[in-house]
Design a protein around this motif. Structure first.
Motif, PDB file in Angstrom:
ATOM      1  N   THR A 120       9.906  22.197 -15.243  1.00 53.68           N
ATOM      2  CA  THR A 120      11.434  21.898 -15.205  1.00 53.68           C
ATOM      3  C   THR A 120      12.156  22.551 -16.243  1.00 53.68           C
ATOM      4  O   THR A 120      13.278  22.977 -16.101  1.00 53.68           O
ATOM      5  N   GLY A 121      11.429  22.250 -17.499  1.00 56.43           N
ATOM      6  CA  GLY A 121      12.043  22.860 -18.772  1.00 56.43           C
ATOM      7  C   GLY A 121      12.213  24.371 -18.648  1.00 56.43           C
ATOM      8  O   GLY A 121      13.167  25.084 -19.025  1.00 56.43           O
ATOM      9  N   LEU A 122      10.851  25.004 -18.115  1.00 63.08           N
ATOM     10  CA  LEU A 122      11.131  26.412 -18.053  1.00 63.08           C
ATOM     11  C   LEU A 122      12.402  27.158 -16.835  1.00 63.08           C
ATOM     12  O   LEU A 122      12.884  27.805 -17.033  1.00 63.08           O
ATOM     13  N   PHE A 157      19.454  20.746 -14.496  1.00 68.37           N
ATOM     14  CA  PHE A 157      19.084  21.555 -15.647  1.00 68.37           C
ATOM     15  C   PHE A 157      20.048  21.377 -16.809  1.00 68.37           C
ATOM     16  O   PHE A 157      19.518  21.711 -17.877  1.00 68.37           O
ATOM     17  N   LEU A 201      -2.339  16.542 -18.314  1.00 69.00           N
ATOM     18  CA  LEU A 201      -0.729  17.143 -17.994  1.00 69.00           C
ATOM     19  C   LEU A 201      -0.518  16.924 -16.315  1.00 69.00           C
ATOM     20  O   LEU A 201       0.524  17.209 -16.029  1.00 69.00           O
ATOM     21  N   ARG A 202      -1.482  16.887 -15.502  1.00 66.44           N
ATOM     22  CA  ARG A 202      -1.291  16.767 -14.190  1.00 66.44           C
ATOM     23  C   ARG A 202      -0.363  15.632 -13.648  1.00 66.44           C
ATOM     24  O   ARG A 202      -0.075  14.805 -14.239  1.00 66.44           O
ATOM     25  N   GLY A 203       0.256  15.942 -12.700  1.00 65.14           N
ATOM     26  CA  GLY A 203       1.336  15.421 -12.142  1.00 65.14           C
ATOM     27  C   GLY A 203       2.560  15.330 -12.939  1.00 65.14           C
ATOM     28  O   GLY A 203       3.229  16.399 -13.073  1.00 65.14           O
ATOM     29  N   LEU A 204       2.740  14.285 -13.662  1.00 64.11           N
ATOM     30  CA  LEU A 204       4.167  14.244 -14.443  1.00 64.11           C
ATOM     31  C   LEU A 204       4.284  15.385 -15.704  1.00 64.11           C
ATOM     32  O   LEU A 204       5.396  15.928 -15.599  1.00 64.11           O
ATOM     33  N   GLY A 205       3.288  15.459 -16.442  1.00 65.85           N
ATOM     34  CA  GLY A 205       3.517  16.341 -17.599  1.00 65.85           C
ATOM     35  C   GLY A 205       3.676  17.696 -17.272  1.00 65.85           C
ATOM     36  O   GLY A 205       4.786  18.575 -17.655  1.00 65.85           O
ATOM     37  N   PHE A 228      20.322  16.947 -16.823  1.00 66.61           N
ATOM     38  CA  PHE A 228      19.269  15.769 -16.466  1.00 66.61           C
ATOM     39  C   PHE A 228      19.677  14.490 -15.588  1.00 66.61           C
ATOM     40  O   PHE A 228      19.337  13.583 -15.696  1.00 66.61           O
ATOM     41  N   PHE A 280       7.323  18.295 -15.592  1.00 71.16           N
ATOM     42  CA  PHE A 280       8.436  18.323 -16.938  1.00 71.16           C
ATOM     43  C   PHE A 280       8.459  19.729 -17.407  1.00 71.16           C
ATOM     44  O   PHE A 280       9.399  20.235 -17.800  1.00 71.16           O
ATOM     45  N   ILE A 281       7.341  20.190 -17.805  1.00 74.74           N
ATOM     46  CA  ILE A 281       7.246  21.376 -18.315  1.00 74.74           C
ATOM     47  C   ILE A 281       7.964  22.604 -17.319  1.00 74.74           C
ATOM     48  O   ILE A 281       8.562  23.360 -17.824  1.00 74.74           O
ATOM     49  N   LEU A 335      11.997  13.426  -9.719  1.00 80.24           N
ATOM     50  CA  LEU A 335      10.596  13.529 -10.094  1.00 80.24           C
ATOM     51  C   LEU A 335       9.815  12.946  -9.133  1.00 80.24           C
ATOM     52  O   LEU A 335       8.706  13.256  -8.656  1.00 80.24           O
ATOM     53  N   GLY A 379      14.841  25.262 -16.299  1.00 79.65           N
ATOM     54  CA  GLY A 379      16.042  25.104 -17.247  1.00 79.65           C
ATOM     55  C   GLY A 379      16.339  26.365 -18.009  1.00 79.65           C
ATOM     56  O   GLY A 379      17.629  26.826 -18.133  1.00 79.65           O
ATOM     57  N   MET A 387      17.469  12.522 -12.528  1.00 77.40           N
ATOM     58  CA  MET A 387      15.950  12.912 -12.745  1.00 77.40           C
ATOM     59  C   MET A 387      14.832  11.866 -12.074  1.00 77.40           C
ATOM     60  O   MET A 387      13.750  12.436 -11.745  1.00 77.40           O
TER      61      MET A 387
END
Lengths: 215, 205
Positions: free
Chosen positions: B190-192, B19, B180-184, B22, B187-188, B29, B194, B25
């Protein structure tokens, strides 16, 4: 019987270079090299230097491995690749320290981490080991640019909204600040890098629906 | 002793490998689809970080650093080999991973079955080399501190990957926007996560 010589920029070769820019982008599609992509995108300058460094290592690594591909025994290929990449990264690091000491300071450990950047190992393993020198060079350039543009775009938005500057120059005028505009300090924090990349992925995949994954 | 606990807690929560920096990563992922595999990879990372950070610490302080060779003879007191540190660290990591793999296979086949496929992946996990480089940059004063840092970073990494894997298992049942499915969405999230972890920054250690 003469084999027809392939033109240097035949359609197939051009595809090697253009594919990684969008359809098989190393970051947003192949998911390689995320670590460095996120950590050093606070300022555009750092992002530029970092992409140039990665690209240099990728190009020379691909060239060397592809030229040696028939000499490397497959059992120890990972170690051989690591040594080649590590030697190149040491060169890049010494050059940065000599010519751009302040940027090198900011990038800190992330220059060293190019060694374990998955883009490099991934491309060496997947492409350079099985292809001739010229296509490997094109593949390296394509992937380097594909990595670089995402970095620069993320850094652009983070620097613009985070500190109102681009390349260290003030972009958002004083009058905005007088009118009550504030820099969004959130953009400088690490988590926003992830969310910015997610937005890029969102835009890219809405345009190119072949890339949509299963949930 | 308290110092060691402080370093450990700091590297788990405040300087979390995922977090805050990175690092690692790629495997974070790729291997976070189910909790079970995530725990396996996380355990392997703790294991390898706990071994390689102290070894690299010794290497740094008795071979590579400016003046580190003084214990051999006075002639070598001026030698500075720090430019070689990348290649030495990565060599140590790659060979340690190989060695650990062989030892685990011999001693505990059950553990090998659980960790086996993940160990080779770890040689190119950024968090391992990152651990060595941060250890070098932060200049810990004793080997115990370096070990506490290595174990703490590994534990923080395990925490992160298990948390994201648990969320991803559940999110399969939600209606995420198609692009956004899967990777997107990963990411979001993980950002939250973080942002949530940043609340630990206020802790003074």
């Amino acid at each position: 019987m003469s084999e027809k010589k392939e033109a240097l920029f035949s359609k197939k070769n051009r595809k090697l270079m253009t594919d990684p820019l969008d359809g098989s982008n190393p970051i947003s599609v192949q998911v390689l090299g995320i670590c460095s992509a996120l950590a050093i995108t606070v300022q555009v300058e750092q992002a530029f230097v970092m992409s140039a460094a990665v690209m240099a290592v990728l190009i020379f690594g691909n060239l060397i491995v592809s030229a040696m591909r028939n000499l490397i025994p497959s059992r120890i290929r990972i170690i051989v690749q690591l040594v080649i990449v590590a030697a190149l990264v040491i060169l890049v690091n010494e050059l940065l320290k000599a010519f751009m000491p302040d940027v090198s300071e900011k990038l800190s450990v992330f220059v060293g981490l190019i060694i374990t950047n998955c883009i490099i190992m991934g491309r060496l393993e997947a492409f350079a080991l099985g292809n001739k020198v010229w296509p490997s060079l094109l593949d390296a350039i394509g992937n380097g640019i594909g990595y670089g543009w995402i970095l620069v775009v993320v850094a652009f938005f983070r620097e613009l909204f985070g500190s109102g500057k681009i390349f260290g120059f003030q972009i958002i005028p004083e009058s905005f600040y007088d009118a009550g505009y504030m820099n969004n300090n959130m953009m400088i924090l690490p988590p926003m890098a992830l969310i910015t990349v997610a937005l890029i992925i969102w835009v890219q995949r809405s345009k190119n629906i072949d890339l949509i994954e299963e949930n | 002793m308290q110092d060691l606990v402080n370093i450990f807690v700091k590297s788990v929560f405040i300087d979390n490998m995922i977090f805050a920096y990175f690092l690692g990563m790629c495997s974070y992922l790729a291997v976070s689809k189910t909790v079970k595999t995530a725990v396996g990879l996380g355990a392997a990372v703790i294991f390898v970080l706990g071994i390689t950070v102290p070894i690299n610490y010794l290497l740094e302080n008795y071979v590579l650093k400016a003046g580190a060779l003084a214990w051999l003879s006075d002639d070598l007191a001026e030698v500075d080999l720090s430019f070689l540190s990348f290649i030495m660290f990565i060599a140590v990591i790659a060979s340690m991973v190989q060695l650990v793999e062989m030892i685990v296979e011999k001693i505990s086949p059950a553990l090998y079955g659980a960790l086996g496929i993940f160990l080779p992946l770890i040689a190119v996990n950024c968090s391992i080399l990152g651990g060595a480089l941060f250890m070098q940059e932060r200049q810990y004063s004793t080997i115990a501190e370096a070990t506490a840092f290595g174990l703490g970073s590994g534990f923080g990494w395990l925490l992160a990957i298990v948390a994201i894997a648990a969320i991803r298992e559940k999110i399969r049942y939600s209606n995420v926007p198609a692009p956004l499915r899967g990777l997107g969405i990963t990411f979001i999230i993980t950002g939250l996560m973080g942002i949530a972890f940043m609340s630990f920054m206020g802790i003074q250690l």
